[in-house]
Write an enzyme that holds these catalytic residues in place. Structure first.
Site, PDB file in Angstrom:
ATOM      1  N   ARG A 109      52.653  42.038  25.722  1.00 24.22           N
ATOM      2  CA  ARG A 109      52.004  40.809  26.202  1.00 24.22           C
ATOM      3  C   ARG A 109      50.506  40.851  25.886  1.00 24.22           C
ATOM      4  O   ARG A 109      49.908  41.950  25.831  1.00 24.22           O
ATOM      5  CB  ARG A 109      52.229  40.582  27.704  1.00 24.22           C
ATOM      6  CG  ARG A 109      51.697  41.686  28.589  1.00 24.22           C
ATOM      7  CD  ARG A 109      51.841  41.370  30.070  1.00 24.22           C
ATOM      8  NE  ARG A 109      50.787  40.497  30.556  1.00 24.22           N
ATOM      9  CZ  ARG A 109      49.572  40.913  30.928  1.00 24.22           C
ATOM     10  NH1 ARG A 109      49.245  42.199  30.848  1.00 24.22           N
ATOM     11  NH2 ARG A 109      48.677  40.061  31.372  1.00 24.22           N
ATOM     12  N   ALA A 137      52.261  47.267  39.884  1.00 22.81           N
ATOM     13  CA  ALA A 137      52.292  48.726  39.775  1.00 22.81           C
ATOM     14  C   ALA A 137      50.885  49.310  39.922  1.00 22.81           C
ATOM     15  O   ALA A 137      50.699  50.410  40.436  1.00 22.81           O
ATOM     16  CB  ALA A 137      52.896  49.128  38.436  1.00 22.81           C
ATOM     17  N   ASN A 138      49.858  48.540  39.542  1.00 19.10           N
ATOM     18  CA  ASN A 138      48.474  49.025  39.620  1.00 19.10           C
ATOM     19  C   ASN A 138      47.934  49.114  41.054  1.00 19.10           C
ATOM     20  O   ASN A 138      46.791  49.497  41.256  1.00 19.10           O
ATOM     21  CB  ASN A 138      47.554  48.164  38.752  1.00 19.10           C
ATOM     22  CG  ASN A 138      47.486  46.711  39.221  1.00 19.10           C
ATOM     23  OD1 ASN A 138      47.722  46.402  40.380  1.00 19.10           O
ATOM     24  ND2 ASN A 138      47.156  45.809  38.305  1.00 19.10           N
ATOM     25  N   SER A 172      35.284  44.156  40.304  1.00 16.24           N
ATOM     26  CA  SER A 172      36.419  45.023  40.651  1.00 16.24           C
ATOM     27  C   SER A 172      36.302  46.425  40.047  1.00 16.24           C
ATOM     28  O   SER A 172      35.366  47.145  40.340  1.00 16.24           O
ATOM     29  CB  SER A 172      37.693  44.310  40.215  1.00 16.24           C
ATOM     30  OG  SER A 172      38.817  44.977  40.659  1.00 16.24           O
ATOM     31  N   ASP A 207      39.979  50.647  44.386  1.00 14.83           N
ATOM     32  CA  ASP A 207      39.146  50.255  43.251  1.00 14.83           C
ATOM     33  C   ASP A 207      37.781  49.803  43.784  1.00 14.83           C
ATOM     34  O   ASP A 207      37.520  49.867  44.997  1.00 14.83           O
ATOM     35  CB  ASP A 207      39.832  49.196  42.375  1.00 14.83           C
ATOM     36  CG  ASP A 207      39.907  47.845  43.038  1.00 14.83           C
ATOM     37  OD1 ASP A 207      39.741  47.772  44.269  1.00 14.83           O
ATOM     38  OD2 ASP A 207      40.119  46.842  42.334  1.00 14.83           O
ATOM     39  N   ASP A 244      36.178  47.115  44.459  1.00 20.30           N
ATOM     40  CA  ASP A 244      36.006  46.097  45.503  1.00 20.30           C
ATOM     41  C   ASP A 244      37.101  46.183  46.563  1.00 20.30           C
ATOM     42  O   ASP A 244      37.256  45.269  47.382  1.00 20.30           O
ATOM     43  CB  ASP A 244      35.954  44.685  44.894  1.00 20.30           C
ATOM     44  CG  ASP A 244      37.227  44.303  44.164  1.00 20.30           C
ATOM     45  OD1 ASP A 244      37.964  45.212  43.747  1.00 20.30           O
ATOM     46  OD2 ASP A 244      37.497  43.098  44.021  1.00 20.30           O
ATOM     47  N   ASP A 287      40.423  46.006  46.646  1.00 17.23           N
ATOM     48  CA  ASP A 287      41.617  45.166  46.778  1.00 17.23           C
ATOM     49  C   ASP A 287      42.843  45.826  46.147  1.00 17.23           C
ATOM     50  O   ASP A 287      43.910  45.217  46.082  1.00 17.23           O
ATOM     51  CB  ASP A 287      41.404  43.738  46.234  1.00 17.23           C
ATOM     52  CG  ASP A 287      41.094  43.697  44.754  1.00 17.23           C
ATOM     53  OD1 ASP A 287      40.916  44.776  44.139  1.00 17.23           O
ATOM     54  OD2 ASP A 287      41.018  42.584  44.209  1.00 17.23           O
TER      55      ASP A 287
HETATM   56  C1  16G Z   1      43.702  40.839  36.796  1.00 16.15           C
HETATM   57  C2  16G Z   1      44.644  40.497  37.912  1.00 16.15           C
HETATM   58  C3  16G Z   1      45.613  41.629  38.151  1.00 16.15           C
HETATM   59  C4  16G Z   1      46.359  41.959  36.878  1.00 16.15           C
HETATM   60  C5  16G Z   1      45.380  42.222  35.759  1.00 16.15           C
HETATM   61  C6  16G Z   1      46.127  42.300  34.445  1.00 16.15           C
HETATM   62  C7  16G Z   1      44.177  39.211  39.912  1.00 16.15           C
HETATM   63  C8  16G Z   1      43.314  39.077  41.120  1.00 16.15           C
HETATM   64  N1  16G Z   1      43.909  40.252  39.135  1.00 16.15           N
HETATM   65  O1  16G Z   1      42.892  41.923  37.133  1.00 16.15           O
HETATM   66  O2  16G Z   1      46.520  41.222  39.130  1.00 16.15           O
HETATM   67  O3  16G Z   1      47.168  43.099  37.047  1.00 16.15           O
HETATM   68  O4  16G Z   1      44.480  41.129  35.660  1.00 16.15           O
HETATM   69  O5  16G Z   1      45.215  42.485  33.421  1.00 16.15           O
HETATM   70  O6  16G Z   1      45.064  38.413  39.661  1.00 16.15           O
HETATM   71  P1  16G Z   1      45.602  42.259  31.916  1.00 16.15           P
HETATM   72  O7  16G Z   1      46.058  40.805  31.767  1.00 16.15           O
HETATM   73  O8  16G Z   1      44.367  42.570  31.165  1.00 16.15           O
HETATM   74  O9  16G Z   1      46.718  43.192  31.604  1.00 16.15           O
HETATM   75 ZN    ZN Z   2      39.706  44.864  42.571  1.00 14.45          ZN
END
Ligand code: 16G
Ligand code: ZN
Length: 557
Positions: free
Chosen positions: A522, A397-398, A67, A299, A301, A303
């Site tokens: 978190r 939001a991303n 990604s 991004d 890939d 998505d």
């Molecule tokens: C992953 C998740 C994305 C989420 C991100 C949070 C999928 C396909 N991708 O990239 O949705 O926003 O993790 O990252 O579910 P973090 O836990 O490091 O904040």
């Molecule tokens: Zn991606």
């Protein structure tokens, strides 16, 4: 079919060179530096085959991608036959198998774990009547062809699987093609494997139908759009879509930049959705040429997508996932009202704690739409959208998100269309066409981009009008490195901390000092860090607010 243990041993010895690395299957599958992925590719290939065998040979998808990560990384994830993410109960199997291969001192250690898994899931390898079917795709990374060989090394030879290699595709294309191939197989199609071309034809067809439907009453034009494809796979794939002779929008309306997917080290480098969202600034290679123009970034890939524009004072304005979901919610709830269906079909928006507080207020108070909040990670949002709404709009939001239209939605629309004998209200036909423009398997930068373009055109909104619907509260997201992130346990959809004991009370006391303050903490699911989010009314106090929370986090870790 009998498992040829000796053949498997040989491939294991040849392929699994990386040892003693702890692998973890997170929200985005396995992801780490590419040089450490040979072993996990080998085991993930086997797991995908077992998943297909468990599901009577349906097509299971496997995508090789990391990604938005830097070019040195890579990763892999498994996709269910309906295009959704791997079933949660199988994620531990993925890890057990990978770590067995990584830590076993010899083949026997790994093999014992494999036999245990096969027994636990009651997968009958001896039947021989079920042929596993696998669809594989990869993004544009340099390491992908080698990792593909590791992934597929056992599929045909040991497990007699039929493997369809799609070559370089976007993640959402892999999801879409996996789902469509299974649908065709279920309908008895003798050549069910869908292709990239099916994807382009479908989405171009949907866009053109929507345009011709809405153009009956007014002439439509799309804003000039510049697309930053992060030097990833989105560039070549979007070019193929736009090169289609059926495409209705003039060719020069959409310009692609950062499209050097053949230069490995440029991937996601100072460009792409993650860079633009995190830094809230233009990506490398984009010079604003017009104040009416709209910009977007995919991004690596494709998505995720975020939009932005630059005003006459050269100020950058981000239109992120929250802005996308609010635009689509505004448009679709209006169409529901015009079609007199607002009481028959339930529309709602699904967000995470990262959604800006202003967007949530706008959806509730201005659009009068229900809003749900779920934990971070697409599978949580997707599940809420599927189970709660007939039109479930979900975006992080991303910029990762899509819309799910329920079975009931399709039935109601079909029945209303057939009642009106070809003379149906425009809103009803608009809803019918719009639903087809959305890739419902997963968030898809290309499909989301087309949906936003169409919506802005139909509503005759310029980028600035879209932005003016509500004003984001000033916000900040910081990464905090701590000794052990696992102690940070949350509740209330990650909005409150349960552990470390007493920390939430301290954070609450900080929040209370700032007008319209909101903050949460978190543990990251993808990095060894804790994330701290803060928003408040006064931009000049934001840094102080965020720092106070960070200090408490550091002191308790
Ligand atoms: C992953 C998740 C994305 C989420 C991100 C949070 C999928 C396909 N991708 O990239 O949705 O926003 O993790 O990252 O579910 P973090 O836990 O490091 O904040
Ligand atoms: Zn991606």
């Amino acid at each position: 079919m009998k498992l040829n243990q000796e053949q498997l041993r040989k491939i294991y010895d040849d392929t699994c060179r990386t040892k003693n690395v702890q692998y973890s299957y997170g929200t985005a599958g396995f992801r780490t530096v590419a040089k450490d992925l040979d072993t996990v590719m080998f085991t993930t290939g086997i797991l995908a085959v077992l998943r297909s065998l468990k599901l009577q040979g349906q097509y299971v998808g496997v995508m090789i991608t990391a990604s938005h990560n830097p070019y040195q990384d890579n990763g892999v994830k498994i996709v269910e036959p309906d295009g959704s993410m791997l079933l949660a109960t199988w994620e531990p199997y993925a890890m057990q198998l990978a770590n067995a291969a990584s830590f076993a001192t010899d083949f026997e250690g790994f093999y014992a774990e494999l036999v245990k898994l096969i027994g636990h899931e009651k997968i009958d390898l001896d039947v021989g009547t079920v042929v596993p079917h696998i669809v594989v795709g990869r993004d544009s990374r340099e390491s992908s062809p080698f990792l593909l060989r590791c992934l597929t090394s056992t599929m045909a030879s040991v497990f007699h699987a039929q493997v369809v290699d799609l070559g370089c595709v976007t993640t959402p294309q892999l999801h879409y093609i996996t789902d469509l191939s299974n649908k065709r197989a279920q309908e008895g199609d003798s050549a069910p494997v869908a292709t990239e071309q099916d994807y382009y034809s479908f989405f171009i067809g949907a866009f053109n139908d929507l345009f011709s439907t809405c153009q009956i009453e007014k002439s439509l034009s799309v804003p000039k759009l510049f697309v930053d494809t992060a030097n990833g796979i989105g560039g070549p794939q979007l070019k193929k879509l736009l090169a289609s002779p059926d495409w209705v929008v003039p060719a020069d309306q959409i310009e692609i930049t950062n499209d050097k997917s053949d230069v490995p080290e440029l991937l996601n480098f100072e460009c792409g959705a993650d860079y633009v969202k995190t830094n809230q600034k233009l990506p490398k290679g984009l010079c604003p040429s017009s104040f009416d123009a709209l910009y977007c970034s995919f991004d690596g890939d494709a998505d995720r997508v975020v939009f932005y524009y630059v005003d006459s004072k050269s100020k950058f304005h981000l239109l992120d996932g929250d802005k996308i979901s609010t635009l689509l919610a505004k448009f679709l709830s209006k169409q529901l009202q015009l079609a007199n269906l607002e009481h028959s079909l339930k529309i709602g928006v699904v967000q995470t704690a990262y959604a800006n507080g202003s967007s949530t207020t706008y959806i509730k108070d201005e659009l009068h739409c229900p809003v749900s909040c779920t934990k971070t990670g697409v599978k949580h949002l997707h599940h809420e959208a599927v189970t709660q709404y007939d039109i479930g709009i979900y975006f992080e939001a991303n910029g990762h998100g899509t819309i799910i239209f329920s079975e009931k939605f399709h039935q109601v629309i079909e029945s209303e269309l057939s009642k009106s004998h070809g003379n149906s209200p425009l809103a009803l036909r608009t809803l019918s066409c719009f639903a087809k423009l959305i890739n419902q398997t997963v968030g898809d930068a290309i499909s989301d981009m087309l949906a936003v373009l169409a919506t802005l055109s139909i509503l005759q909104m310029a980028p600035m009008d879209w932005d003016k619907e509500y004003t984001d509260l000033p916000n900040k997201l910081v990464k905090c490195i701590v000794h052990d992130r696992s102690i940070f346990q949350t509740t209330d959809q990650e909005r409150k901390l349960q552990n470390p004991a007493g920390l939430q009370t301290k954070i609450d006391s900080v929040i209370a000092k700032y007008a319209m303050g909101r903050s949460f903490v978190r543990a990251s699911g993808t990095e060894d860090a804790v994330r701290v989010y803060a928003e408040c009314q006064d931009p000049s106090k934001l840094d102080q607010f965020c720092n106070e929370v960070v200090e408490y986090v550091k002191a308790s870790a």
